[in-house]
Design a protein around this motif. Structure first.
Motif, PDB file in Angstrom:
ATOM      1  N   TYR A 144       0.836  -1.145   0.001  1.00  0.00           N
ATOM      2  CA  TYR A 144       0.016   0.017  -0.310  1.00  0.00           C
ATOM      3  C   TYR A 144       1.035   1.342  -0.083  1.00  0.00           C
ATOM      4  N   LYS A 145       0.219   2.221  -0.803  1.00  0.00           N
ATOM      5  CA  LYS A 145       0.990   3.485  -1.027  1.00  0.00           C
ATOM      6  C   LYS A 145       0.170   4.670  -1.074  1.00  0.00           C
TER       7      LYS A 145
ATOM      8  N   TRP B 225       0.014   7.810  -0.167  1.00  0.00           N
ATOM      9  CA  TRP B 225       0.488   8.739  -0.686  1.00  0.00           C
ATOM     10  C   TRP B 225       1.252   8.702  -1.959  1.00  0.00           C
ATOM     11  N   LYS B 226       0.730   9.451  -3.145  1.00  0.00           N
ATOM     12  CA  LYS B 226       1.516   9.612  -4.202  1.00  0.00           C
ATOM     13  C   LYS B 226       2.662  10.474  -4.259  1.00  0.00           C
ATOM     14  N   ASP B 227       2.642  11.479  -3.430  1.00  0.00           N
ATOM     15  CA  ASP B 227       3.999  12.188  -3.142  1.00  0.00           C
ATOM     16  C   ASP B 227       3.797  12.855  -1.891  1.00  0.00           C
ATOM     17  N   GLU B 228       4.404  13.915  -1.493  1.00  0.00           N
ATOM     18  CA  GLU B 228       4.493  14.516  -0.099  1.00  0.00           C
ATOM     19  C   GLU B 228       2.967  15.198  -0.067  1.00  0.00           C
TER      20      GLU B 228
ATOM     21  N   GLU C  36       0.074  14.763  -1.997  1.00  0.00           N
ATOM     22  CA  GLU C  36      -1.177  14.263  -2.696  1.00  0.00           C
ATOM     23  C   GLU C  36      -1.438  12.788  -2.410  1.00  0.00           C
ATOM     24  N   GLN C  37      -2.581  12.332  -1.819  1.00  0.00           N
ATOM     25  CA  GLN C  37      -2.958  10.912  -1.511  1.00  0.00           C
ATOM     26  C   GLN C  37      -3.300  10.340  -2.721  1.00  0.00           C
ATOM     27  N   ASP C  38      -3.750   8.871  -2.661  1.00  0.00           N
ATOM     28  CA  ASP C  38      -4.136   8.062  -3.704  1.00  0.00           C
ATOM     29  C   ASP C  38      -5.271   7.306  -3.459  1.00  0.00           C
TER      30      ASP C  38
ATOM     31  N   ARG D 260      -7.030   5.605  -4.890  1.00  0.00           N
ATOM     32  CA  ARG D 260      -7.236   3.934  -5.210  1.00  0.00           C
ATOM     33  C   ARG D 260      -6.847   3.061  -4.134  1.00  0.00           C
ATOM     34  N   GLU D 261      -5.727   3.665  -3.560  1.00  0.00           N
ATOM     35  CA  GLU D 261      -5.065   2.789  -2.583  1.00  0.00           C
ATOM     36  C   GLU D 261      -5.851   2.628  -1.306  1.00  0.00           C
TER      37      GLU D 261
END
Length: 445
Positions: free
Chosen positions: A281-282, A284-287, A289-291, A293-294
């Motif tokens: 599981y991730k 956060w796409k980056d610092e 923005e969250q994702d 879909r996860e």
């Protein structure tokens, strides 16, 4: 200090002589120093090393105030608040001590250029101040970490609401990672007699915190049949939340970060386990923005394990990293109950999933005296068990705190203070034998 230790080891604590035992002028305590609060300036949080900021100093024994007790500390343990203190995040604790010092003549003692840290202890009462009737010198005790003044009406329905509520050893001085400690007498509770000093010291803060957060009417008020998502289920807080869920007829869904941690929670009786490392599981796409879909992928995994049920309760403490996912996966009308924020304090979530599904975000912080007493009573009855994995000596406290800071531990990390070795302090061998497997479950992991 040796004569105090000798008397405790010899079992002489019930004699009249022990009540008059000589108290030394100084004792050894683990401290941070006020003139070093900027020592980690410019470093990332993960690079701040508690071994550099935590010192073992000889410090004066403070005056005993009315309503207080002086305790010989046999063992203590590491909590995240000691890590925060040691890396001076999110703020230096000396601000807490300064504010407390302005409250009264007695609290001036706490405003010092050093801070003796630690919010757990197991030990023996040495002295009590004026007005203390329930506790006597020689009694074996553990201490919860709620310090309150109770001079305001706000705290009398729930002591956590007292405007002068503080966490002992974090927002006050003279904490438990030391040979001696000063506590308010209403912090004291009987030591479970089937546990060693280090085992008895370890549950205090996390056990009481998990009890209020999950079980108490002041928290999520968990009931039989609830599905409870527990982040960090093999850690300090999560290992107790898992036990409470299992004992209370709920179904824990235990989130862990390795196959080894998955085996730990399964050995506790949990059947539904999510290994974050295996699932990848991730959130956060980056610092920035969250994702989502996860979040959805996690929700699908939970339903797969539960046969279609979403969590009635999400037991939240990682904070920033997981909070968006927690809000998403809770069932309609469910509760996300949060304490601490070990991965960051600035939480972000999509409010549509909260407001349109009538979910609740509930805050929880430590426990009141009654909740702490009930949590300790469950330990004493052998219904909940300590989760000590490793034990350090007092002069190794910096390394113990580093273990917790880097999440290189399981359950709780204990610290021997006056106790010369592990395994001492057991008074009820018969009761211990009934629970020995559970008591030792985390040892050496």
């Amino acid at each position: 200090m040796q004569h105090i230790l000798d008397a405790i080891m010899a079992g002489d604590t019930s004699s009249e002589d022990f009540a008059n035992i000589a108290i030394p002028e100084t004792y050894r305590g683990v401290t941070v120093h006020k003139d070093e609060t900027d020592m980690f300036e410019g470093l990332a949080t993960r690079d701040k090393d508690p071994r550099k900021s935590l010192h073992l100093d000889d410090v004066p024994v403070p005056e005993l105030a009315p309503g207080e007790a002086l305790v010989a500390v046999m063992a203590s343990s590491i909590n995240y608040n000691t890590v925060w203190t040691s890396i001076f995040e999110p703020v230096s604790t000396f601000g807490f001590l300064e504010r407390y010092g302005r409250l009264s003549e007695y609290t001036k003692r706490h405003d010092l250029p050093y801070h003796v840290v630690g919010s757990d202890l197991a030990g023996v009462v040495l002295r009590t101040g004026p007005g203390v009737n329930a506790w006597k010198a020689g009694q074996e005790v553990v201490a919860h970490c709620l310090s309150v003044e109770l001079e305001s009406p706000d705290g009398h329905n729930d002591t956590m609401m007292d405007p002068e509520q503080r966490i002992w050893g974090f927002e006050t001085n003279f904490g438990g990672l030391a040979e001696l400690a000063i506590v308010k007498a209403n912090q004291l509770m009987p030591k479970p007699d089937h546990l060693s000093w280090e085992e008895a010291a370890s549950p205090g803060l996390v056990n009481s915190t998990a009890y209020r957060q999950l079980v108490s009417k002041n928290g999520a008020a968990m009931k039989q049949g609830d599905t409870v998502l527990i982040w960090g289920a093999s850690g300090g807080l999560g290992s107790y939340a898992t036990q409470f869920a299992l004992n209370g007829g709920a179904t824990p869904v235990c989130v862990v970060s390795s196959p080894e941690k998955a085996e730990i929670v399964r050995s506790m009786g949990a059947e539904l386990v999510i290994d974050r490392s295996a699932e990848g599981y991730k959130f956060w796409k980056d610092e920035h923005e969250q994702d989502p879909r996860e979040w959805k992928r996690l929700g699908s995994k939970i339903r797969e394990l539960t046969g279609g049920d979403d969590p009635d309760i999400v037991f939240e403490h990682p904070g920033r990293e997981t909070f968006g996912a927690s809000v998403y996966v809770a069932r309609k009308g469910g509760t996300i109950v949060t304490c601490a924020s070990t991965s960051g304090y600035m939480h972000q979530y999509d409010n549509r999933y909260l407001w349109m599904n009538l979910k609740n975000i509930l805050s929880s912080h430590f426990a009141n005296y009654r909740e702490a007493w009930e949590a300790n009573r469950l330990i004493d009855k052998g219904m909940v068990h300590p989760t000590v994995s490793k034990v350090y000596s007092l002069d190794e406290t910096g390394q113990a705190a580093l273990d917790v800071h880097r999440n290189a531990h399981q359950g709780k990390v204990g610290v021997l203070c006056l106790s010369p070795e592990e395994g001492l302090g057991v008074r009820n061998d018969e009761k211990r034998a009934k629970h020995l497997t559970e008591i030792n479950r985390f040892r050496g992991i």
